[in-house]
Write a protein that holds these residues in place. Structure first.
Motif, mmCIF file in Angstrom:
data_model
loop_
_atom_site.group_PDB
_atom_site.id
_atom_site.type_symbol
_atom_site.label_atom_id
_atom_site.label_comp_id
_atom_site.label_asym_id
_atom_site.label_seq_id
_atom_site.Cartn_x
_atom_site.Cartn_y
_atom_site.Cartn_z
ATOM 1 N N ASP A 17 38.713 48.112 35.945
ATOM 2 C CA ASP A 17 40.115 48.529 35.887
ATOM 3 C C ASP A 17 41.011 47.465 36.508
ATOM 4 N N PRO A 18 42.257 47.342 36.015
ATOM 5 C CA PRO A 18 43.188 46.363 36.585
ATOM 6 C C PRO A 18 43.478 46.644 38.062
ATOM 7 N N GLU A 19 43.694 45.566 38.806
ATOM 8 C CA GLU A 19 44.111 45.666 40.206
ATOM 9 C C GLU A 19 45.608 45.416 40.265
ATOM 10 N N VAL A 20 46.324 46.276 40.980
ATOM 11 C CA VAL A 20 47.778 46.180 41.068
ATOM 12 C C VAL A 20 48.178 45.927 42.511
ATOM 13 N N ARG A 21 49.067 44.957 42.700
ATOM 14 C CA ARG A 21 49.627 44.710 44.025
ATOM 15 C C ARG A 21 51.086 44.297 43.842
ATOM 16 N N ASN A 22 51.823 44.308 44.935
ATOM 17 C CA ASN A 22 53.231 43.937 44.884
ATOM 18 C C ASN A 22 53.463 42.633 45.626
ATOM 19 N N ALA A 23 54.306 41.790 45.044
ATOM 20 C CA ALA A 23 54.701 40.542 45.688
ATOM 21 C C ALA A 23 55.699 40.859 46.791
ATOM 22 N N GLN A 24 56.031 39.868 47.593
ATOM 23 C CA GLN A 24 56.976 40.077 48.690
ATOM 24 C C GLN A 24 58.339 40.518 48.196
ATOM 25 N N ASP A 25 58.712 40.088 46.981
ATOM 26 C CA ASP A 25 60.021 40.477 46.436
ATOM 27 C C ASP A 25 59.985 41.851 45.755
ATOM 28 N N VAL A 30 49.629 42.231 38.386
ATOM 29 C CA VAL A 30 48.449 42.932 37.904
ATOM 30 C C VAL A 30 47.400 41.894 37.524
ATOM 31 N N SER A 31 46.170 42.108 37.976
ATOM 32 C CA SER A 31 45.096 41.169 37.647
ATOM 33 C C SER A 31 43.862 41.920 37.179
ATOM 34 N N PHE A 32 43.097 41.257 36.325
ATOM 35 C CA PHE A 32 41.853 41.820 35.809
ATOM 36 C C PHE A 32 41.024 40.689 35.225
ATOM 37 N N SER A 33 39.754 40.972 34.990
ATOM 38 C CA SER A 33 38.857 40.002 34.382
ATOM 39 C C SER A 33 38.552 40.421 32.957
ATOM 40 N N VAL A 34 38.505 39.429 32.063
ATOM 41 C CA VAL A 34 38.191 39.660 30.664
ATOM 42 C C VAL A 34 36.922 38.893 30.324
ATOM 43 N N ALA A 35 35.996 39.567 29.668
ATOM 44 C CA ALA A 35 34.753 38.942 29.221
ATOM 45 C C ALA A 35 34.871 38.579 27.749
ATOM 46 N N THR A 36 34.513 37.337 27.432
ATOM 47 C CA THR A 36 34.395 36.920 26.037
ATOM 48 C C THR A 36 32.933 36.550 25.817
ATOM 49 N N SER A 37 32.419 36.877 24.664
ATOM 50 C CA SER A 37 31.002 36.636 24.384
ATOM 51 C C SER A 37 30.832 35.927 23.057
ATOM 52 N N GLU A 38 29.790 35.119 22.983
ATOM 53 C CA GLU A 38 29.412 34.517 21.712
ATOM 54 C C GLU A 38 27.927 34.776 21.509
ATOM 55 N N GLU A 69 48.663 48.658 33.750
ATOM 56 C CA GLU A 69 48.249 49.635 34.759
ATOM 57 C C GLU A 69 48.035 51.020 34.135
ATOM 58 N N LYS A 70 48.885 51.364 33.193
ATOM 59 C CA LYS A 70 48.840 52.700 32.595
ATOM 60 C C LYS A 70 47.732 52.845 31.551
ATOM 61 N N TYR A 71 47.509 51.809 30.722
ATOM 62 C CA TYR A 71 46.634 51.956 29.562
ATOM 63 C C TYR A 71 45.301 51.218 29.633
ATOM 64 N N LEU A 72 45.199 50.166 30.427
ATOM 65 C CA LEU A 72 43.958 49.393 30.442
ATOM 66 C C LEU A 72 42.944 49.988 31.409
ATOM 67 N N ARG A 73 41.703 50.027 30.976
ATOM 68 C CA ARG A 73 40.595 50.496 31.793
ATOM 69 C C ARG A 73 39.397 49.595 31.535
ATOM 70 N N LYS A 74 38.397 49.711 32.380
ATOM 71 C CA LYS A 74 37.160 48.963 32.193
ATOM 72 C C LYS A 74 36.664 49.172 30.767
ATOM 73 N N GLU A 110 51.493 37.057 26.082
ATOM 74 C CA GLU A 110 51.381 38.223 25.220
ATOM 75 C C GLU A 110 50.128 39.001 25.585
ATOM 76 N N LEU A 111 50.256 40.312 25.538
ATOM 77 C CA LEU A 111 49.146 41.225 25.778
ATOM 78 C C LEU A 111 49.147 42.236 24.647
ATOM 79 N N THR A 112 48.035 42.302 23.905
ATOM 80 C CA THR A 112 47.906 43.282 22.830
ATOM 81 C C THR A 112 46.696 44.154 23.126
ATOM 82 N N LEU A 113 46.905 45.457 23.146
ATOM 83 C CA LEU A 113 45.821 46.409 23.361
ATOM 84 C C LEU A 113 45.150 46.641 22.019
ATOM 85 N N LEU A 114 43.891 46.286 21.906
ATOM 86 C CA LEU A 114 43.195 46.360 20.624
ATOM 87 C C LEU A 114 42.401 47.645 20.442
ATOM 88 N N ASP A 115 42.261 48.438 21.487
ATOM 89 C CA ASP A 115 41.583 49.722 21.349
ATOM 90 C C ASP A 115 42.426 50.638 20.497
#
Length: 145
Positions: A17-25, A30-38, A69-74, A110-115
């Motif tokens: 799941d994405p990790e959410v934090r706030n900057a000083q301002d 939001v950060s997360f890891s994406v796996a690509t496979s061949e 944060e709302k739609y992305l999950r593992k 750009e971020l596109t949700l493919l599910d």
């Protein structure tokens, strides 16, 4: 050649799941890891082989961050378009470390949700969001090229 290009395109799945934090301002990061496979077939043994690469993705865009944060999950499948940035930091042992990340900044990326959740794909670019109808892929079936 004049100028240069720093652009990364990934299609893969979230490792957690994405990790959410706030900057000083107060802005959202939001950060997360994406796996690509061949996958390929070994010519000598005929055995199926695969390799997975992990990519760290960071969103510095509040609107995209809220959607992520709302739609992305593992396991969510995503299309990411951003740029590579390497940052330097010091760990707890006072050793300098480097991290290279795919960054979607406030005005670029750009971020596109493919599910196929919610009846269609959702494409998010900059501060906009669009939804493609679920039958969109059927339109490509009759194209001869």
């Amino acid at each position: 050649m004049a100028g240069s290009v720093n652009k990364v395109i990934l299609i893969g799945n979230l490792g957690k799941d994405p990790e959410v934090r706030n900057a000083q301002d107060g802005s959202k990061i939001v950060s997360f890891s994406v796996a690509t496979s061949e996958t390929w077939k070994d010519k000598q043994s005929g055995e199926r082989k695969d390799r997975t690469e992990w990519h760290r993705v960071v969103l510095f865009n509040d609107k995209l961050g809220e959607i992520a944060e709302k739609y992305l999950r593992k396991g969510s499948k995503v299309y990411i378009e951003g740029s590579l940035q390497t940052r330097k930091w010091t760990d707890s042992n006072n050793i300098e470390r480097y991290s290279t990340e795919v960054v979607l900044s406030r005005f670029r990326g750009e971020l596109t949700l493919l599910d196929n959740r919610g009846g269609g794909d959702h494409s998010l670019e900059g501060d906009t969001a669009t939804s493609l109808p679920s039958h969109f892929d059927e339109l490509n079936d009759d194209i001869p090229f």
